[in-house]
Design an enzyme around this catalytic site. Structure first.
Site, short mmCIF file in Angstrom:
data_model
loop_
_atom_site.label_atom_id
_atom_site.label_comp_id
_atom_site.label_asym_id
_atom_site.label_seq_id
_atom_site.Cartn_x
_atom_site.Cartn_y
_atom_site.Cartn_z
CB ILE A 10 -1.05 0.02 1.19
CG1 ILE A 10 -1.79 -1.30 1.08
CG2 ILE A 10 -1.70 1.37 1.58
CD1 ILE A 10 -2.69 -1.51 2.53
CG ASP A 68 8.79 -0.67 6.16
OD1 ASP A 68 9.26 -1.25 7.46
OD2 ASP A 68 7.93 -0.79 5.49
CG HIS A 126 -11.67 -0.81 9.10
ND1 HIS A 126 -11.22 -1.28 10.04
CD2 HIS A 126 -10.97 -1.07 7.90
CE1 HIS A 126 -10.03 -2.09 9.77
NE2 HIS A 126 -9.94 -1.84 8.62
CG ASP A 144 -10.95 3.64 6.42
OD1 ASP A 144 -11.97 3.90 6.11
OD2 ASP A 144 -10.37 2.34 6.04
CD GLU A 184 -12.32 -0.10 13.04
OE1 GLU A 184 -12.56 -1.15 12.31
OE2 GLU A 184 -11.35 0.56 12.75
CB ALA A 208 -2.51 1.54 8.76
NE ARG A 209 -5.91 -4.33 11.14
CZ ARG A 209 -6.39 -4.30 10.07
NH1 ARG A 209 -6.67 -3.25 9.06
NH2 ARG A 209 -6.56 -5.41 9.52
#
Length: 341
Positions: free
Chosen positions: A175, A194, A302, A278, A283, A253-254
């Site tokens: 992504i 990263d 999400h 998102d 959730e 992402a999370r």
């Protein structure tokens, strides 16, 4: 070979059946569906982000060699009660709803489908960056209620352009790499943090070795890391304070990677210009949560990975691995390779 096509409203039984017919037309199939996404995922029997009933899944798996699923809870209980099962294929970027340790203990191969929604999520991430920079949802909401404000043209009210900005990516997988390419095409300088990166970066993308250094120089930060026990809470109040005044944060992402109370604090204070997410701390999000009252914060439920192509690609990748396993070949995406010996 008997395969349970365990679908839901996204990667449906029909989508899964068409993919399996292309790769393994001789397979016998049975089907089971759960209620996702109309019913949310959650923790079930020791696995995460699952939806469905363990007993129904056990019953459906009787006599099946393969479980071809997306969101069903493949728990220790399910695996222990399914002696015919030899393979579980989860149509997700990570098999979070399957107990990998229990699968290994029972000699069941576990595969997954990385990259299945990379394009959809990258596109949504770029849309969220633009929505945050230009405050598109907020201006739309005002217009439809009859409000027309001229003060948004004031210098202190406008946001930055992407062109010429430094965009920092936390994570450079399937992504993140796509987002980087789009940001460069728009004229941004792109830097990447990263620690797991093992590939050479393309020309124009710069790598930084330290998250703090990325945050301090980026006017737009977008998160594309997988959540692990080591990086949970990766960006909190200290990290947000390092970002330049007037900058923007995007998280597709999370939810566990970001401290949302700290995010709301820096938006309330005006330190950040805007944010877009998102993924959320809860959730579905409670209707009274402060996120929904925080200025210049755009949220979506999400759905970054939601596209027809993502569902079809997930089913195709999974079906190809099932067919490879049946032929005695090594599947491409194995979560517990010790089962293969």
């Amino acid at each position: 070979m008997k395969v349970l096509l365990s679908g839901d409203g996204f990667v449906t039984v029909d989508v899964r059946a068409r993919a399996l017919a292309r790769h393994l037309p001789e397979a016998e199939t049975v089907s089971l569906a759960n209620e996702w996404p109309l019913e949310p995922v959650g923790d079930v029997g020791g696995v995460r982000e699952a939806q469905g009933d363990e007993e129904r899944l056990i019953e459906a798996l009787r006599g099946c060699d393969v479980c071809f699923t997306h969101t069903q809870p493949v728990t220790e209980k399910v695996l222990a009660a399914s002696p015919d099962l030899t393979m579980v294929t989860v149509c997700r970027g990570g098999p979070v709803n399957a107990d990998a340790d229990a699968a290994t203990e029972h000699g069941v191969l576990l595969t997954f489908t990385p990259g299945r929604n990379a394009t959809a999520t990258a596109e949504h991430s770029v849309a969220m960056i633009m929505a945050a920079v230009r405050q598109i949802p907020q201006r739309h909401a005002e217009l439809v209620t009859g409000e027309w404000r001229g003060d948004y043209y004031l210098y202190d009210q406008v946001g930055p352009e992407i062109a010429g900005s430094t965009v920092g990516l936390v994570g450079y997988g399937a992504i993140g790499s796509r987002v980087a390419a789009i940001m460069m095409a728009l004229g941004a300088r792109v830097v990447v943090y990263d620690p797991y990166l093992s590939v050479d970066l393309p020309s124009g993308v710069e790598r930084v070795e330290d998250l703090d250094a990325l945050l301090a120089q980026s006017s737009i930060v977008t998160i594309h890391a997988r959540e692990t026990a080591e990086n949970r809470g990766l960006i909190g109040a200290r990290e947000l304070a390092l970002m330049p005044a007037g900058s923007i944060l995007v998280n597709c992402a999370r939810g566990g990677l970001l401290d949302y109370d700290a995010l709301c604090d820096v938006l309330d204070s005006g330190h950040l210009f805007a944010a877009a997410c998102d993924v959320l701390p809860f959730e579905p999000l409670p209707p009274d949560h402060r996120i929904l009252r925080t200025p210049r914060l755009t949220v979506t439920p999400h759905l970054a990975g939601a596209s027809r192509q993502a569902a079809e690609l997930a089913a195709d990748i999974g079906a190809a691995d099932i067919a490879a396993f049946v032929r005695g070949e090594r599947p491409r995406y194995v979560a517990n390779p010790t089962v293969l010996g």
